[in-house]
Design a protein around this motif. Structure first.
Motif, PDB file in Angstrom:
ATOM      1  N   ILE A  10       8.726   0.188   3.145  1.00 34.70           N
ATOM      2  CA  ILE A  10       9.685   0.673   2.154  1.00 34.70           C
ATOM      3  C   ILE A  10       9.551   2.187   2.064  1.00 34.70           C
ATOM      4  N   VAL A  11      10.635   2.840   1.651  1.00 35.26           N
ATOM      5  CA  VAL A  11      10.716   4.301   1.738  1.00 35.26           C
ATOM      6  C   VAL A  11      11.081   4.887   0.388  1.00 35.26           C
ATOM      7  N   GLY A  12      10.368   5.951  -0.001  1.00 35.77           N
ATOM      8  CA  GLY A  12      10.708   6.652  -1.227  1.00 35.77           C
ATOM      9  C   GLY A  12       9.766   7.811  -1.472  1.00 35.77           C
ATOM     10  N   ASP A  13      10.318   8.895  -2.003  1.00 38.08           N
ATOM     11  CA  ASP A  13       9.555  10.111  -2.284  1.00 38.08           C
ATOM     12  C   ASP A  13       9.025  10.041  -3.709  1.00 38.08           C
ATOM     13  N   LEU A  14       7.714   9.988  -3.864  1.00 40.26           N
ATOM     14  CA  LEU A  14       7.107   9.860  -5.183  1.00 40.26           C
ATOM     15  C   LEU A  14       7.192  11.141  -6.005  1.00 40.26           C
ATOM     16  N   ALA A  15       7.690  12.219  -5.407  1.00 38.89           N
ATOM     17  CA  ALA A  15       7.911  13.455  -6.157  1.00 38.89           C
ATOM     18  C   ALA A  15       9.270  13.452  -6.837  1.00 38.89           C
ATOM     19  N   SER A  16       9.949  12.323  -6.830  1.00 36.82           N
ATOM     20  CA  SER A  16      11.250  12.168  -7.485  1.00 36.82           C
ATOM     21  C   SER A  16      11.221  10.910  -8.324  1.00 36.82           C
ATOM     22  N   LEU A  17      11.574  11.029  -9.605  1.00 36.23           N
ATOM     23  CA  LEU A  17      11.621   9.844 -10.462  1.00 36.23           C
ATOM     24  C   LEU A  17      12.706   8.876  -9.981  1.00 36.23           C
ATOM     25  N   ALA A  18      13.835   9.403  -9.556  1.00 39.17           N
ATOM     26  CA  ALA A  18      14.904   8.536  -9.065  1.00 39.17           C
ATOM     27  C   ALA A  18      14.459   7.767  -7.828  1.00 39.17           C
ATOM     28  N   HIS A  19      13.823   8.446  -6.887  1.00 36.19           N
ATOM     29  CA  HIS A  19      13.356   7.783  -5.675  1.00 36.19           C
ATOM     30  C   HIS A  19      12.257   6.778  -5.994  1.00 36.19           C
ATOM     31  N   THR A  20      11.401   7.106  -6.967  1.00 33.32           N
ATOM     32  CA  THR A  20      10.336   6.174  -7.332  1.00 33.32           C
ATOM     33  C   THR A  20      10.913   4.907  -7.942  1.00 33.32           C
ATOM     34  N   ARG A  21      11.957   5.061  -8.747  1.00 30.47           N
ATOM     35  CA  ARG A  21      12.641   3.877  -9.283  1.00 30.47           C
ATOM     36  C   ARG A  21      13.258   3.039  -8.157  1.00 30.47           C
ATOM     37  N   ILE A  53       0.863  -1.185   0.000  1.00 31.16           N
ATOM     38  CA  ILE A  53       0.000   0.000   0.000  1.00 31.16           C
ATOM     39  C   ILE A  53       0.893   1.226   0.000  1.00 31.16           C
ATOM     40  N   THR A  54       0.853   2.010  -1.077  1.00 27.50           N
ATOM     41  CA  THR A  54       1.646   3.234  -1.101  1.00 27.50           C
ATOM     42  C   THR A  54       0.957   4.307  -0.254  1.00 27.50           C
ATOM     43  N   GLY A  55       1.771   5.226   0.266  1.00 24.57           N
ATOM     44  CA  GLY A  55       1.216   6.309   1.074  1.00 24.57           C
ATOM     45  C   GLY A  55       0.484   5.798   2.300  1.00 24.57           C
ATOM     46  N   SER A  56       1.102   4.851   3.017  1.00 21.27           N
ATOM     47  CA  SER A  56       0.382   4.207   4.129  1.00 21.27           C
ATOM     48  C   SER A  56       0.963   4.565   5.495  1.00 21.27           C
ATOM     49  N   LEU A  65       4.117  -1.602   4.040  1.00 27.60           N
ATOM     50  CA  LEU A  65       3.774  -0.179   4.056  1.00 27.60           C
ATOM     51  C   LEU A  65       4.750   0.608   3.195  1.00 27.60           C
ATOM     52  N   HIS A  66       4.365   1.829   2.882  1.00 30.36           N
ATOM     53  CA  HIS A  66       5.257   2.756   2.186  1.00 30.36           C
ATOM     54  C   HIS A  66       5.168   4.114   2.862  1.00 30.36           C
ATOM     55  N   ALA A  67       6.316   4.749   3.030  1.00 31.40           N
ATOM     56  CA  ALA A  67       6.392   6.093   3.593  1.00 31.40           C
ATOM     57  C   ALA A  67       7.343   6.937   2.756  1.00 31.40           C
ATOM     58  N   ARG A  68       7.151   8.234   2.820  1.00 33.33           N
ATOM     59  CA  ARG A  68       7.976   9.142   2.021  1.00 33.33           C
ATOM     60  C   ARG A  68       9.368   9.315   2.590  1.00 33.33           C
ATOM     61  N   THR A  69       9.509   9.285   3.913  1.00 32.93           N
ATOM     62  CA  THR A  69      10.793   9.508   4.566  1.00 32.93           C
ATOM     63  C   THR A  69      11.026   8.455   5.639  1.00 32.93           C
ATOM     64  N   ASP A  70      12.254   8.373   6.114  1.00 34.14           N
ATOM     65  CA  ASP A  70      12.575   7.433   7.187  1.00 34.14           C
ATOM     66  C   ASP A  70      11.794   7.745   8.457  1.00 34.14           C
ATOM     67  N   GLN A 122       3.032  14.597 -11.019  1.00 27.99           N
ATOM     68  CA  GLN A 122       4.087  13.606 -10.807  1.00 27.99           C
ATOM     69  C   GLN A 122       3.728  12.623  -9.701  1.00 27.99           C
ATOM     70  N   VAL A 123       3.241  13.128  -8.575  1.00 28.27           N
ATOM     71  CA  VAL A 123       2.935  12.249  -7.448  1.00 28.27           C
ATOM     72  C   VAL A 123       1.675  11.424  -7.705  1.00 28.27           C
ATOM     73  N   ASN A 124       0.615  12.077  -8.185  1.00 25.90           N
ATOM     74  CA  ASN A 124      -0.677  11.409  -8.280  1.00 25.90           C
ATOM     75  C   ASN A 124      -0.805  10.494  -9.490  1.00 25.90           C
ATOM     76  N   THR A 125      -0.120  10.823 -10.576  1.00 34.86           N
ATOM     77  CA  THR A 125      -0.309  10.066 -11.814  1.00 34.86           C
ATOM     78  C   THR A 125       0.972   9.389 -12.291  1.00 34.86           C
ATOM     79  N   LEU A 126       2.045  10.151 -12.408  1.00 33.91           N
ATOM     80  CA  LEU A 126       3.261   9.601 -12.991  1.00 33.91           C
ATOM     81  C   LEU A 126       3.889   8.528 -12.094  1.00 33.91           C
ATOM     82  N   ALA A 127       3.867   8.740 -10.781  1.00 38.31           N
ATOM     83  CA  ALA A 127       4.473   7.761  -9.864  1.00 38.31           C
ATOM     84  C   ALA A 127       3.768   6.407  -9.928  1.00 38.31           C
ATOM     85  N   PRO A 128       2.418   6.353  -9.832  1.00 42.09           N
ATOM     86  CA  PRO A 128       1.795   5.030  -9.956  1.00 42.09           C
ATOM     87  C   PRO A 128       2.014   4.397 -11.323  1.00 42.09           C
ATOM     88  N   TYR A 129       2.078   5.226 -12.373  1.00 36.25           N
ATOM     89  CA  TYR A 129       2.411   4.671 -13.691  1.00 36.25           C
ATOM     90  C   TYR A 129       3.786   3.999 -13.653  1.00 36.25           C
TER      91      TYR A 129
END
Length: 257
Positions: free
Chosen positions: A52-63, A6-9, A30-35, A103-110
């Motif tokens: 798992i941790v990653g900022d969906l406002a970054s393509l590198a972090h999303t990868r 679940i992203t954003g959990s 779970l997923h969170a944006r930061t530690d 980027q966060v709402n559409t591109l990241a889940p894509y």
């Protein structure tokens, strides 16, 4: 038992969804944006298997997040719950030069969908405001239009429905659906929202785990376990293909059938 990401959990609807699924005996990541938010999530949902941790406002972090998810999986269900609202008075541009809501709402889940193995079930959270969305893929970054944060949000939520429908069409082996959780009293929804957290989570839990015929469909738009008609633009396969092409161009990753 299902394995579920679940992203954003770390809070809100996503965390409540995780609490229900974990309490029911499912293996929830779970997923969170930061530690820091990851630690909050661990404390809030101690029955969760992993975070798992990653900022969906970054393509590198999303990868990087996709790589973490692959390591933590495989998953039977992925719930794309993460998202941000549209209250900004001006567009926020990310490190990738992209408008942040898109980027966060559409591109990241894509990108996560394109990079991760396809689960049996995919659930994309949208909003009732998708009905107000307008497909403007020629200016998805709001570079030529006068900024309207709520319109940008509505558009992104329409794109989420289009993404869910496109995946359902291209990957018939998976159940891919969109869910409007309602206007829920969370940090995002605000104190004036009309509905409580249990109402916001119930449809995702049902679609993730139920074997009822009504829950084992694909390419549908739900609210309160009710199959509804989405914005008519969401069903236009040519628009779906244009959205996928734009996302592939922005990320360098094509969604494979």
């Amino acid at each position: 038992m299902a394995t579920i990401l679940i992203t954003g959990s770390s809070d809100g609807i996503g965390r409540h969804t995780a609490e229900i699924l974990a309490a029911d005996g499912h293996r929830v990541t779970l997923h969170a944006r930061t530690d820091r938010r990851a630690e909050d999530a661990r404390k809030a949902v101690p029955q969760a298997h992993d975070v798992i941790v990653g900022d969906l406002a970054s393509l590198a972090h999303t990868r990087e997040l996709a790589a973490q998810a692959i390591g933590a999986g495989p998953f039977d269900v992925v719930i794309h719950n993460a998202g941000i609202g549209g209250g900004q008075s001006a567009p926020e541009i990310t490190e990738d030069g992209l408008e942040r809501i898109f980027q966060v709402n559409t591109l990241a889940p894509y990108l996560l969908t394109a990079l991760m193995p396809t689960p049996a079930r995919l659930i994309y959270l949208t909003s009732g405001l998708e009905a107000n969305g307008r497909v403007r893929l020629d200016d998805a970054q709001w570079r030529t239009r006068q900024w309207d944060g709520m319109q940008a949000y509505s558009d992104s939520k329409l794109y989420d429905v289009m993404l869910a429908f496109a995946v359902a069409r291209l990957r018939p082996g998976t159940l891919s659906n969109a869910v409007d959780p309602g206007w829920i009293r969370t940090r995002l929804g605000g104190p004036d929202a009309t509905d409580d957290l249990p109402q916001g989570a119930e449809t995702q839990v049902w679609l993730a785990t139920s074997h009822e015929p009504a829950a084992t469909v694909s390419g549908h738009y739900f609210k309160r376990r009710t199959d509804l008609r989405a914005n008519p633009q969401a069903y236009d396969e040519s628009l779906q293909e244009q959205l996928l092409a734009l996302c592939a161009d922005l990320t360098g990753v094509k969604l494979q059938a």
